[in-house]
Design a protein around this motif. Structure first.
Motif, PDB file in Angstrom:
ATOM      1  N   GLY A   1      51.756  40.280  60.509  1.00 46.61           N
ATOM      2  CA  GLY A   1      51.378  41.378  59.618  1.00 46.61           C
ATOM      3  C   GLY A   1      50.470  42.329  60.381  1.00 46.61           C
ATOM      4  O   GLY A   1      49.866  41.969  61.391  1.00 46.61           O
ATOM      5  N   ASP A   2      50.402  43.533  59.905  1.00 45.37           N
ATOM      6  CA  ASP A   2      49.630  44.540  60.620  1.00 45.37           C
ATOM      7  C   ASP A   2      48.179  44.123  60.777  1.00 45.37           C
ATOM      8  O   ASP A   2      47.574  44.270  61.818  1.00 45.37           O
ATOM      9  CB  ASP A   2      49.696  45.867  59.857  1.00 45.37           C
ATOM     10  CG  ASP A   2      51.108  46.417  59.848  1.00 45.37           C
ATOM     11  OD1 ASP A   2      51.879  46.008  60.740  1.00 45.37           O
ATOM     12  OD2 ASP A   2      51.431  47.225  58.968  1.00 45.37           O
ATOM     13  N   VAL A   3      47.635  43.617  59.707  1.00 47.12           N
ATOM     14  CA  VAL A   3      46.222  43.255  59.720  1.00 47.12           C
ATOM     15  C   VAL A   3      46.117  41.781  59.343  1.00 47.12           C
ATOM     16  O   VAL A   3      46.874  41.290  58.507  1.00 47.12           O
ATOM     17  CB  VAL A   3      45.440  44.108  58.699  1.00 47.12           C
ATOM     18  CG1 VAL A   3      43.951  43.902  58.888  1.00 47.12           C
ATOM     19  CG2 VAL A   3      45.793  45.573  58.855  1.00 47.12           C
ATOM     20  N   GLN A   4      45.221  41.085  59.992  1.00 47.29           N
ATOM     21  CA  GLN A   4      45.027  39.671  59.696  1.00 47.29           C
ATOM     22  C   GLN A   4      44.293  39.513  58.374  1.00 47.29           C
ATOM     23  O   GLN A   4      43.255  40.148  58.162  1.00 47.29           O
ATOM     24  CB  GLN A   4      44.202  39.025  60.816  1.00 47.29           C
ATOM     25  CG  GLN A   4      44.849  39.139  62.175  1.00 47.29           C
ATOM     26  CD  GLN A   4      45.941  38.109  62.371  1.00 47.29           C
ATOM     27  OE1 GLN A   4      45.682  36.927  62.407  1.00 47.29           O
ATOM     28  NE2 GLN A   4      47.185  38.559  62.476  1.00 47.29           N
ATOM     29  N   ILE A   5      44.834  38.670  57.493  1.00 46.45           N
ATOM     30  CA  ILE A   5      44.108  38.454  56.242  1.00 46.45           C
ATOM     31  C   ILE A   5      43.145  37.295  56.434  1.00 46.45           C
ATOM     32  O   ILE A   5      43.343  36.425  57.283  1.00 46.45           O
ATOM     33  CB  ILE A   5      45.045  38.212  55.041  1.00 46.45           C
ATOM     34  CG1 ILE A   5      45.767  36.862  55.160  1.00 46.45           C
ATOM     35  CG2 ILE A   5      46.040  39.328  54.882  1.00 46.45           C
ATOM     36  CD1 ILE A   5      46.445  36.479  53.869  1.00 46.45           C
ATOM     37  N   GLN A   6      42.077  37.294  55.696  1.00 44.58           N
ATOM     38  CA  GLN A   6      41.054  36.270  55.836  1.00 44.58           C
ATOM     39  C   GLN A   6      41.233  35.146  54.826  1.00 44.58           C
ATOM     40  O   GLN A   6      41.039  33.987  55.125  1.00 44.58           O
ATOM     41  CB  GLN A   6      39.660  36.886  55.659  1.00 44.58           C
ATOM     42  CG  GLN A   6      39.333  37.940  56.687  1.00 44.58           C
ATOM     43  CD  GLN A   6      39.323  37.389  58.088  1.00 44.58           C
ATOM     44  OE1 GLN A   6      38.798  36.316  58.337  1.00 44.58           O
ATOM     45  NE2 GLN A   6      39.922  38.117  59.018  1.00 44.58           N
ATOM     46  N   SER A   7      41.578  35.489  53.626  1.00 36.06           N
ATOM     47  CA  SER A   7      41.754  34.452  52.608  1.00 36.06           C
ATOM     48  C   SER A   7      42.575  35.017  51.460  1.00 36.06           C
ATOM     49  O   SER A   7      42.844  36.218  51.399  1.00 36.06           O
ATOM     50  CB  SER A   7      40.391  33.990  52.083  1.00 36.06           C
ATOM     51  OG  SER A   7      39.743  35.069  51.449  1.00 36.06           O
ATOM     52  N   LEU A   8      42.993  34.093  50.588  1.00 34.36           N
ATOM     53  CA  LEU A   8      43.710  34.492  49.380  1.00 34.36           C
ATOM     54  C   LEU A   8      42.879  34.015  48.193  1.00 34.36           C
ATOM     55  O   LEU A   8      42.191  32.993  48.279  1.00 34.36           O
ATOM     56  CB  LEU A   8      45.095  33.842  49.349  1.00 34.36           C
ATOM     57  CG  LEU A   8      46.079  34.349  50.410  1.00 34.36           C
ATOM     58  CD1 LEU A   8      47.216  33.362  50.584  1.00 34.36           C
ATOM     59  CD2 LEU A   8      46.614  35.715  50.023  1.00 34.36           C
ATOM     60  N   PHE A   9      42.923  34.747  47.100  1.00 27.04           N
ATOM     61  CA  PHE A   9      42.132  34.315  45.936  1.00 27.04           C
ATOM     62  C   PHE A   9      42.874  34.601  44.643  1.00 27.04           C
ATOM     63  O   PHE A   9      43.896  35.311  44.647  1.00 27.04           O
ATOM     64  CB  PHE A   9      40.767  35.019  45.938  1.00 27.04           C
ATOM     65  CG  PHE A   9      40.840  36.510  45.786  1.00 27.04           C
ATOM     66  CD1 PHE A   9      40.782  37.100  44.528  1.00 27.04           C
ATOM     67  CD2 PHE A   9      40.972  37.336  46.900  1.00 27.04           C
ATOM     68  CE1 PHE A   9      40.859  38.479  44.385  1.00 27.04           C
ATOM     69  CE2 PHE A   9      41.041  38.717  46.766  1.00 27.04           C
ATOM     70  CZ  PHE A   9      40.984  39.289  45.500  1.00 27.04           C
ATOM     71  N   LEU A  10      42.400  33.997  43.568  1.00 28.87           N
ATOM     72  CA  LEU A  10      43.001  34.209  42.242  1.00 28.87           C
ATOM     73  C   LEU A  10      42.076  35.098  41.416  1.00 28.87           C
ATOM     74  O   LEU A  10      40.860  34.972  41.464  1.00 28.87           O
ATOM     75  CB  LEU A  10      43.207  32.875  41.520  1.00 28.87           C
ATOM     76  CG  LEU A  10      44.274  31.966  42.113  1.00 28.87           C
ATOM     77  CD1 LEU A  10      44.330  30.648  41.355  1.00 28.87           C
ATOM     78  CD2 LEU A  10      45.630  32.650  42.088  1.00 28.87           C
ATOM     79  N   ASP A  11      42.675  35.950  40.643  1.00 29.26           N
ATOM     80  CA  ASP A  11      41.935  36.984  39.925  1.00 29.26           C
ATOM     81  C   ASP A  11      42.442  36.964  38.480  1.00 29.26           C
ATOM     82  O   ASP A  11      43.599  37.274  38.221  1.00 29.26           O
ATOM     83  CB  ASP A  11      42.243  38.308  40.654  1.00 29.26           C
ATOM     84  CG  ASP A  11      41.766  39.520  39.909  1.00 29.26           C
ATOM     85  OD1 ASP A  11      40.931  39.372  39.007  1.00 29.26           O
ATOM     86  OD2 ASP A  11      42.238  40.631  40.233  1.00 29.26           O
ATOM     87  N   SER A  12      41.572  36.525  37.582  1.00 25.26           N
ATOM     88  CA  SER A  12      41.997  36.329  36.190  1.00 25.26           C
ATOM     89  C   SER A  12      42.243  37.666  35.494  1.00 25.26           C
ATOM     90  O   SER A  12      41.506  38.624  35.684  1.00 25.26           O
ATOM     91  CB  SER A  12      40.917  35.550  35.452  1.00 25.26           C
ATOM     92  OG  SER A  12      41.042  35.728  34.073  1.00 25.26           O
ATOM     93  N   ILE A  13      43.266  37.696  34.668  1.00 26.66           N
ATOM     94  CA  ILE A  13      43.562  38.943  33.943  1.00 26.66           C
ATOM     95  C   ILE A  13      42.664  39.094  32.727  1.00 26.66           C
ATOM     96  O   ILE A  13      42.189  40.188  32.413  1.00 26.66           O
ATOM     97  CB  ILE A  13      45.044  38.974  33.534  1.00 26.66           C
ATOM     98  CG1 ILE A  13      45.876  39.255  34.771  1.00 26.66           C
ATOM     99  CG2 ILE A  13      45.300  40.035  32.474  1.00 26.66           C
ATOM    100  CD1 ILE A  13      47.329  39.345  34.511  1.00 26.66           C
ATOM    101  N   SER A  14      42.382  37.982  32.050  1.00 28.57           N
ATOM    102  CA  SER A  14      41.545  38.099  30.859  1.00 28.57           C
ATOM    103  C   SER A  14      40.082  38.286  31.239  1.00 28.57           C
ATOM    104  O   SER A  14      39.308  38.825  30.472  1.00 28.57           O
ATOM    105  CB  SER A  14      41.699  36.863  29.981  1.00 28.57           C
ATOM    106  OG  SER A  14      41.358  35.713  30.713  1.00 28.57           O
ATOM    107  N   ASP A  15      39.721  37.847  32.432  1.00 31.79           N
ATOM    108  CA  ASP A  15      38.321  37.959  32.832  1.00 31.79           C
ATOM    109  C   ASP A  15      38.233  38.420  34.290  1.00 31.79           C
ATOM    110  O   ASP A  15      37.994  37.634  35.188  1.00 31.79           O
ATOM    111  CB  ASP A  15      37.638  36.585  32.650  1.00 31.79           C
ATOM    112  CG  ASP A  15      36.186  36.643  33.075  1.00 31.79           C
ATOM    113  OD1 ASP A  15      35.622  37.741  33.080  1.00 31.79           O
ATOM    114  OD2 ASP A  15      35.637  35.578  33.422  1.00 31.79           O
ATOM    115  N   PRO A  16      38.449  39.696  34.513  1.00 28.44           N
ATOM    116  CA  PRO A  16      38.489  40.182  35.889  1.00 28.44           C
ATOM    117  C   PRO A  16      37.107  40.268  36.529  1.00 28.44           C
ATOM    118  O   PRO A  16      37.012  40.572  37.711  1.00 28.44           O
ATOM    119  CB  PRO A  16      39.087  41.592  35.758  1.00 28.44           C
ATOM    120  CG  PRO A  16      39.254  41.859  34.313  1.00 28.44           C
ATOM    121  CD  PRO A  16      38.619  40.778  33.542  1.00 28.44           C
TER     122      PRO A  16
END
Lengths: 110, 863
Positions: free
Chosen positions: B326-341
């Motif tokens: 990928g163009d840029v290295q990603i550091q981590s992945l995370f989850l992001d709640s829809i009801s509580d952003p």
């Protein structure tokens, strides 16, 4: 004129009989004695309040009394219209009872 | 039975009796107690106690009836006295009611605004189970340690996660691009979105016609708006549409379903929705390309306790993504709640597919609503205290004739609630008849009328009523009702004796007023602060027209150039303010992100961009400059180029030569200038926008000519245009700014009414004193000084308290949450203090005039 209810009539009669010092407790005793069963205090207050509102009785507050936990008592006496009402009810009773045969204090006689 | 406790009536029953017969408590209690002792002596206390309880029980029905009956009678009396008092003190009452109504109305509007701001995308029924996958990057710019959170995610992640982890019930990816859509002679550039089949199972977008089958490659789901736009009265189902993507690929699709109209709070929605596999038509090689990304990956996780676990597991996929180059290295992945952003953190996620809560706006509006309510409550308290002075005799007489303290408290609270109720009704009317339509007309935000039916709205209202009524009413009620009748009637008790307290109250009122006005001024001038004076290009007068295909552009360009007042015309794909792309730019093996604009060759010249070095693109279409780019000053500086012209950079494997440097310009009205920008040439077939430079003051004429031409040539498409300054300048914030200014004026009005009322009462209390001073020979100037001195001192103290408070509040909270650098300028503070001073001076001088013109005899005469 509207007639008195029985409890009202009894309470007023008790006040009249007691004359001086007619307050809730002796009235209750008097009524209970005459009717032959125990009246609750509540059953005395209600007609008393109603009679006060109608102006048949008037009341006075005494000084605080120790035996009552330092509280006063409310002493009742009949007003003129109260007395008239009693007289009237007596007349009505008499005329209602006149001509009734066979229902006596000793029982049904027919 | 010698236990002394047992020689007394049962306690609970005694209390109950006391409550039951409160109005004429003594007699029955006395009776009960007397008889209790009689029975106690005769039969023992045990029996007496039971007798007592029984008698109390029998009292209940009658006494309860009496209680309710007399309660209602008293309530009627409270209302009667209250209404009479309102009618009697018309000035005070109308100040109170108008002030409270305005405050309540504004508060309702502001709070609804906040509710809407935080209610985006909360209509999805599964919202508690839905999560977005996000990724983090190291920030290349200014702060190296900070991880930037993005709402986008690697393309293959969703289906793979769903296959690997049974805790994930469903997954769906979503992406949006633009394409030309043609049907039946209609041709428009539209949003085209891609989604996985489970999209409709997870998110609540009801279908009104047809059957949404995203797994069917030949079918498309369209929004109700598009159905109306393309097919009007015809049935859209089964109609054929032709999608032309930007790379030239074409797809014939059949309309399979029409979605119901989206709720106003839907920030994620679609116009044309096709299956994810269609992205292959866009030149994507494989749906399992870890280097590609999608706008959003939704996961449905049924058990909340699985979320932390899954979030940890996500990082196992990070190497997969990074290995794919990928163009840029990603550091981590995370989850992001829809009801509580995350109220404070959600907005930090860039490119989030759904709107996150906005803490600054919410905070600002919420605080403003609260402040206005507080100011009017304090006004109310001081005014009620003042007008109660006239009722001291009434209170004294009521007390001597047997009114109990709590009856007086209830009396005053009832009056307050009466006032508040009237104010509440007035406030609701004000909010719905004026404030909300006004806000909606300002295109600030649409407040859905559906909120009226929501119970929470009425809960807010009842909460407000209780809050205002009790906060503002309880102090006067308790204070006034606790006076001793003897003192009042003897005349030794005067209201306002507690000087310290009334002074404190007045000072608090001043402080609140200053804070409110500072706040409103701050918010009202926000638009000016946000918009840079210099845009880096010349936005005025610049016409912007959407064009939908090459023919549109070619013909409109010709026509425009024939207009006498048009000096320059250009087509473009990206347009400053409206759109921009992102690119990873490699210079000397170093990768960096930059904003990428794909523009027409004459675009920069037409926009009036200022050349700093080198040249802009040539006039010729394409050929010459297809491998050239223009960069902005920030980009050149970031690479520390001494001679930027002739430098090479690589974007997506293709090499470009820098031919020119332009001065920094603002990308959007709210963004700063310091972003690296690269501009490249776009092919004419991609143009979707035409910009026209018009000579000053001839805008209307030119628009008319262009419109006439367009309507003759392309009757099937509506003519649309906007002016660059109107769309992105202060005018675009006029709605919000105007609204805030009007709220500010209201806050000012409410507070000045309060000041006026207070001044008149304070002055009224001092009439005798002034009369005596006058007979003793005091001059008018001296009297004005004496009367106003106190106010001036309080005002000074209030300024000293309020100004630093606001300063700290602004710089420590609000300004921390904006991406734009807003200067904490001194203007709002000065404005607020000056305004409050002027208003106070005005109302005081009106009252002082009364005193100066007063004949001493009138004041001193005993009435």
């Amino acid at each position: 004129m509207k007639l008195l209810t029985r409890p009202e009539e009894y309470v007023m009669l008790a006040i009249w009989k007691l004359q001086e010092g007619a307050y809730s407790l002796p009235i209750r005793e008097q009524v209970s004695e005459n009717t032959g069963y125990t009246w609750s205090l509540s059953a005395i207050y209600t007609p008393l309040n109603r009679l006060s509102k109608k102006g048949m009785v008037k009341s006075m507050i005494t000084d605080p009394i120790r035996v009552r936990g330092g509280r006063h008592k409310r002493v009742y006496e009949l007003t003129e219209s109260g007395k008239k009402a009693l007289v009237q009810i007596r007349t009505v009773e008499a005329s209602m009872w006149s001509g009734v045969i066979g229902l006596t204090a000793q029982g049904v006689m027919r | 039975m010698n236990d002394s406790k047992h020689n007394n009536p049962p306690r609970i029953s005694a209390y109950f009796l006391k409550w039951l017969v409160a109005d004429h408590f003594d007699t029955p209690s006395g009776d009960f107690e007397e008889y209790f002792h009689e029975i106690s002596e005769e039969y023992g206390s045990r029996r007496a106690r039971w007798w007592y309880r029984g008698q109390v029980l029998r009292l209940i029905p009658d006494q309860l009836y009496e209680k309710v009956f007399w309660g209602l009678v008293m309530l009627r009396s409270y209302f009667q006295v209250g209404a009479r008092n309102l009618a009697k003190n018309k000035v005070a009452a109308s100040i109170n009611i108008v002030g409270l109504s305005a405050a309540v109305g504004s508060a309702i509007a502001l709070l609804l605004f906040v509710v809407v701001l935080n209610d985006y995308d909360q209509f999805h029924e599964n919202r508690d189970q839905l999560y977005l996958v996000g990724q983090t990057f190291e920030s290349e710019l200014s702060k190296p340690d900070v991880l930037l959170r993005y709402g986008t995610s690697p393309l293959p992640l969703g289906p793979i996660l769903a296959a690997d982890y049974p805790q994930i019930k469903r997954s769906a990816r979503f992406s949006t691009t633009a394409a030309m859509v043609r049907s039946d002679g209609n041709a428009f550039r539209e949003r085209v979105s891609f989604a996985d089949p489970d999209f409709f199972e997870m998110l609540t977008f009801p279908i009104s016609q047809g059957d949404a089958r995203l797994e069917d490659p030949g079918s498309v789901v369209i929004s109700s708006e598009m159905a109306e736009k393309y097919f009007q009265d015809e049935s859209p189902l089964g109609q054929e549409v032709l999608l032309t993507f930007e790379n030239g690929n074409e797809e014939y699709l059949i309309v399979g379903a029409v979605a119901e109209e989206f709720p106003q709070t839907a920030s994620l929605s679609f116009d044309f929705l096709v299956g994810s596999e269609k992205r292959l038509a866009l030149g994507l090689e494989s749906m399992f390309d870890w280097g590609a990304s999608t706008d959003a990956t939704f996961l449905q996780i049924e058990r909340p306790e699985d979320v932390p676990l899954l979030e940890a597991e996500l990082n196992r996929y990070v190497p997969l993504v990074n290995e794919a180059g990928g163009d840029v290295q990603i550091q981590s992945l995370f989850l992001d709640s829809i009801s509580d952003p995350g109220f404070f953190s959600g907005w930090l996620i860039k490119d989030r597919a759904m709107e996150a809560p906005r803490p600054v706006e919410s905070g600002m509006f919420g605080i403003l609503a609260l402040l206005m309510l507080m100011v009017s409550c304090f006004n109310y308290i001081t005014i009620s205290l003042g007008s109660a002075a006239r009722r001291l005799k009434e209170i004294g007489i009521r007390k001597t004739t047997g009114a109990e303290k709590n009856q007086l408290v209830v009396q005053f609270l009832t009056e307050n609630l009466l006032v508040c109720f009237i104010a509440m009704v007035g406030g609701i009317l004000f909010a719905f008849a004026a404030a909300i339509p006004f806000m909606n007309s300002m295109v600030v935000l649409d407040i859905p009328s559906g909120y009226l039916a929501e119970p929470f709205f009425w809960q807010i209202l009842i909460g407000l009523l209780a809050f205002v009524g009790i906060i503002s009413g309880s102090y006067p009620a308790f204070y006034i009702s606790s006076f001793q009748p003897v003192e009042i009637l003897r005349g030794s008790r005067k209201l306002g004796e507690k000087k310290g307290l009334t002074r404190a109250l007045t000072t608090v009122q001043f402080v609140l007023t200053i804070i409110t006005i500072t706040f409103a001024t701050f918010a009202g001038t926000l638009d000016e602060k946000l918009i840079a004076d210099d845009w880096g290009y010349d936005p005025d007068p610049l016409l912007v027209l959407p064009v939908y295909n090459e023919v549109h552009f070619a013909e409109m360009r010709n026509e425009a150039l024939q207009q006498p007042f048009v000096s320059k015309v250009s087509g473009t794909y990206h347009h400053i303010g409206e759109s921009a792309g992102g690119a990873t730019v490699m210079v000397d093996a170093v990768e960096m992100g930059a904003v990428y604009f794909s523009v027409g060759p004459e675009y920069l010249e037409t926009m009036g961009a200022r050349v700093s070095e080198g040249r802009l693109f040539g006039d010729g279409y394409g050929a010459d400059d297809s491998t050239s780019v223009v960069v902005n000053r920030t980009f050149a500086d970031q690479h520390e180029w001494e001679f930027p012209i002739g430098q090479h950079l690589t974007i997506a494997g293709q090499s470009f030569a820098v031919i020119g440097v332009v001065e920094d310009f603002i990308l959007t009205p709210l963004s700063g200038k310091q972003e690296p920008v690269v501009l490249g040439v776009s092919d004419v077939s991609n143009f979707n926008t035409m910009v026209v430079r018009v000579e000053d003051a001839k805008l209307e004429q030119t628009i008319l000519a262009l419109r006439t031409f367009w309507e003759a040539e392309f009757p099937e498409v509506d003519f649309e245009y906007y002016s660059q300054t109107a769309a992105y300048g202060a005018e675009s914030f006029e709605g919000l700014g105007m609204f805030m200014r009007i709220v500010g004026v209201f806050a000012l009005l409410i507070s000045s009414m309060g000041l006026f009322g207070m001044a008149s009462q304070k002055v009224a209390l001092r009439i005798k004193e002034v009369g005596i001073r006058k007979t003793m020979g005091a001059s008018a100037a001296h009297i004005i000084f004496v009367v106003n001195r106190e106010f001036l001192v309080m005002l000074g103290v209030a300024t000293l308290i309020a100004t630093p408070l606001c300063w700290i509040a602004f710089s420590n909270t609000l300004l921390q949450f904006t991406t734009v650098d807003i200067p904490n300028s001194s203007t709002p503070y000065i404005v607020a203090n000056v305004i409050v001073f002027l208003v106070a001076a005005l109302s005081l001088s009106l009252q002082s005039r009364k005193l100066v013109r007063l004949a001493p005899a009138d004041a001193l005469r005993i009435d």
